[in-house]
Design a protein around this motif. Structure first.
Motif, short mmCIF file in Angstrom:
data_model
loop_
_atom_site.label_atom_id
_atom_site.label_comp_id
_atom_site.label_asym_id
_atom_site.label_seq_id
_atom_site.Cartn_x
_atom_site.Cartn_y
_atom_site.Cartn_z
N THR A 99 0.83 -1.20 0.00
CA THR A 99 0.00 0.00 0.00
C THR A 99 0.87 1.25 0.00
O THR A 99 0.58 2.23 -0.71
N VAL A 140 -8.13 7.25 -4.49
CA VAL A 140 -8.79 5.94 -4.44
C VAL A 140 -8.17 5.07 -3.35
O VAL A 140 -8.87 4.37 -2.61
N ARG A 143 -8.96 6.86 0.09
CA ARG A 143 -10.39 6.85 0.37
C ARG A 143 -10.81 7.84 1.45
O ARG A 143 -11.19 7.45 2.57
N THR A 145 -13.23 9.16 2.85
CA THR A 145 -14.69 9.13 2.98
C THR A 145 -15.14 8.93 4.43
O THR A 145 -16.32 8.76 4.68
N GLY A 148 -12.72 5.11 5.04
CA GLY A 148 -11.64 4.60 4.23
C GLY A 148 -10.32 4.57 4.96
O GLY A 148 -10.26 4.38 6.17
N MET A 266 -9.46 -1.94 -3.53
CA MET A 266 -9.34 -0.52 -3.81
C MET A 266 -7.88 -0.09 -3.96
O MET A 266 -7.55 0.79 -4.75
N THR A 267 -7.00 -0.73 -3.18
CA THR A 267 -5.57 -0.43 -3.32
C THR A 267 -5.07 -0.86 -4.69
O THR A 267 -4.31 -0.14 -5.35
N GLY A 270 -6.42 1.71 -7.22
CA GLY A 270 -5.68 2.97 -7.17
C GLY A 270 -4.28 2.83 -7.73
O GLY A 270 -3.80 3.71 -8.46
#
Length: 294
Positions: A99, A140, A143, A145, A148, A266-267, A270
């Motif tokens: 990540t 992304v 995140r 949000t 995230g 998601m990682t 992105g």
């Protein structure tokens, strides 16, 4: 005489080796991160590599090549290096290596953006679009949000990436007069002395079981720098720079084998956005400016 294709192949192999060695070094940093303050880890990174880097520099360019340098830019680069290492190690405490790598992949985009105000380079609309798309890839991964991964660790890695990009701008200026050996030596020296002084108030006793990790960081970091130098000396930057993205493969393998974790969907998404925009940007830059290796 070596053919151009053979030279490019060797350059690519050197780059792949450099990326793998840097990944091993970063895994060592992640192993140290839970037990020592980030600034102390930054000091250990610089100090462990300094004797090997000094030997490499003296054998290749001599003492004069290390002393007759642009001191102000080296000091600035050293400060940025300390901040970069602080943010990277702080982030590695909570984030998987893969990540962290996914976020740092935005660095070529940031270097291109910074080259406009600091180096006076011109960036066309297509490259600005690639930069914007790459930053979307970072969002992304993070995140922002509420539910995230907009954590202090992720933001620390992003800060480290910004410092790396600024440091790369200083490299473009330093490369006009100073050797690669001098740039690496003074970065390690300033990191060792500066981060060491800043970490004295929170210094943690070094555990005996970590000695091999510290030695490994010094050896892999030095060998990686030599391999990186050879890669950019033998091949075109636009050809071999995209191979830096193979670090994600090593990050995943090390995460699985050492910490038993995998990046989530998601990682991956992105990272794919950032890599795609970065590769496109590098191909566009091939017709504009030759990149300088970090």
């Amino acid at each position: 005489m070596t053919s151009p294709s053979s030279a490019h192949t060797r350059a690519m192999l050197y780059m792949l080796v450099a990326v793998a060695l840097f990944a091993l070094m970063d895994a060592g940093l992640k192993l140290l991160a839970p037990h020592y303050p980030p600034l102390q880890v930054a000091m250990l990174r610089g100090a462990s590599a300094l004797p090997l880097v000094l030997a490499w520099a003296l054998l290749s360019v001599g003492a004069r090549g290390l002393l007759r340098v642009h001191w102000r830019l080296h000091l600035l680069r050293g400060v940025l290096g300390i901040a970069m290492m602080f943010g990277f190690v702080y982030g590695l405490r909570t984030l998987p290596l893969s990540t962290a790598y996914s976020i740092t992949f935005v660095s070529p985009l940031l270097v291109t953006a910074m080259a406009v105000p600091f180096l006076g380079e011109k960036v066309g609309p297509r490259r600005w679009t690639a930069i914007a798309i790459g930053l979307v890839g970072v969002l992304v991964i993070l995140r922002p949000t509420g539910a995230g991964m907009m954590t202090t660790g992720g933001l620390a890695i992003l800060l480290a990436t910004l410092c790396w990009a600024a440091s790369a701008i200083t490299v473009r200026l330093l490369a006009q007069r100073d050797s690669t050996q001098a740039m690496v030596f003074w970065l390690m020296a300033i990191m060792a002395l500066g981060a060491g002084a800043l970490s004295m108030h929170e210094w943690a006793a070094i555990r005996a079981q970590d000695a091999w990790v510290i030695v490994g960081i010094g050896v892999t970091g030095t060998l990686a720098q030599i391999a990186l130098t050879e890669a950019f000396r033998r091949g075109e930057a636009s050809l071999i720079a995209p191979l830096e993205y193979t670090a994600l493969v090593w990050g995943v393998l090390l995460d699985v084998s050492l910490w038993g974790v995998l990046p989530d969907a998601m990682t991956w998404l992105g990272a794919a956005i950032i890599v795609a925009s970065g590769v496109y940007l590098m191909r566009r830059e091939k017709t504009h400016v030759v990149s300088v290796p970090p």
